[in-house]
Design an enzyme around this catalytic site. Structure first.
Site: not given
Length: 175
Positions: A120, A143
């Protein structure tokens, strides 16, 4: 028609998967894990290099293998039932392409032998008056694609239900 729709879904999925993996490769090259960050807008947005062994918001943390299996099952179920998700419309095909690409992007991270976590790197935050940060959990391109896809599928479902109800009312009034 069906073959064209499937090809469009596959193309979008491949573009998302490629872009997701390219951006994660850049993060791996440019930022040290959990130490460095690159501030784009101070007090609002920066790039980080964080790992997530869980799902959204780190739910089910440290269950990477289970989440990889769930992702594989989800891909199979979505593929087999793709015709139930408005895949006949262009917007439905875009949504499914985004969904497949996003799931595959994070799955590649989970299965990568040197990583075993999702990378991330997009982080929105605000500085607190007393110090520290309050931020939205870091996320990645995969995502984002998944969230946009789910939103599109909800809109398509709502629009389809709304159109069906409107047609039923018109039919009842005519009869």
């Amino acid at each position: 028609m069906k073959r064209t729709a499937d090809m469009r879904i596959a193309l979008i999925a491949c573009v998302i998967l490629g872009f997701d993996q390219l951006t994660k490769l850049l993060v791996l090259q440019l930022l040290t894990f959990a130490k460095e960050e690159y501030v784009l807008i101070d007090g609002f947005f920066k790039f980080v290099h964080w790992g997530n062994t869980g799902a959204a918001w780190s739910l089910f943390r440290d269950h990477n293998e289970v989440l990889a299996i769930i992702s594989l099952v989800a891909l199979l179920v979505l593929f087999l039932s793709r015709n139930q998700f408005e895949s006949g419309s262009l917007l439905g095909q875009v949504a499914l392409g985004l969904l497949f690409g996003g799931i595959m992007g994070n799955l590649v991270d989970r299965l990568h032998p040197g990583r075993r976590h999702v990378i991330d790197f997009i982080y929105f935050y605000v500085n607190r008056r007393g110090g520290g940060e309050a931020g939205f959990p870091a996320f990645n391109i995969a995502d984002s694609a998944i969230c946009i896809a789910v939103g599109l599928l909800f809109v398509l479902s709502w629009y389809g239900d709304h159109a069906k109800a409107s047609a039923e009312r018109s039919s009842a009034q005519a009869g």
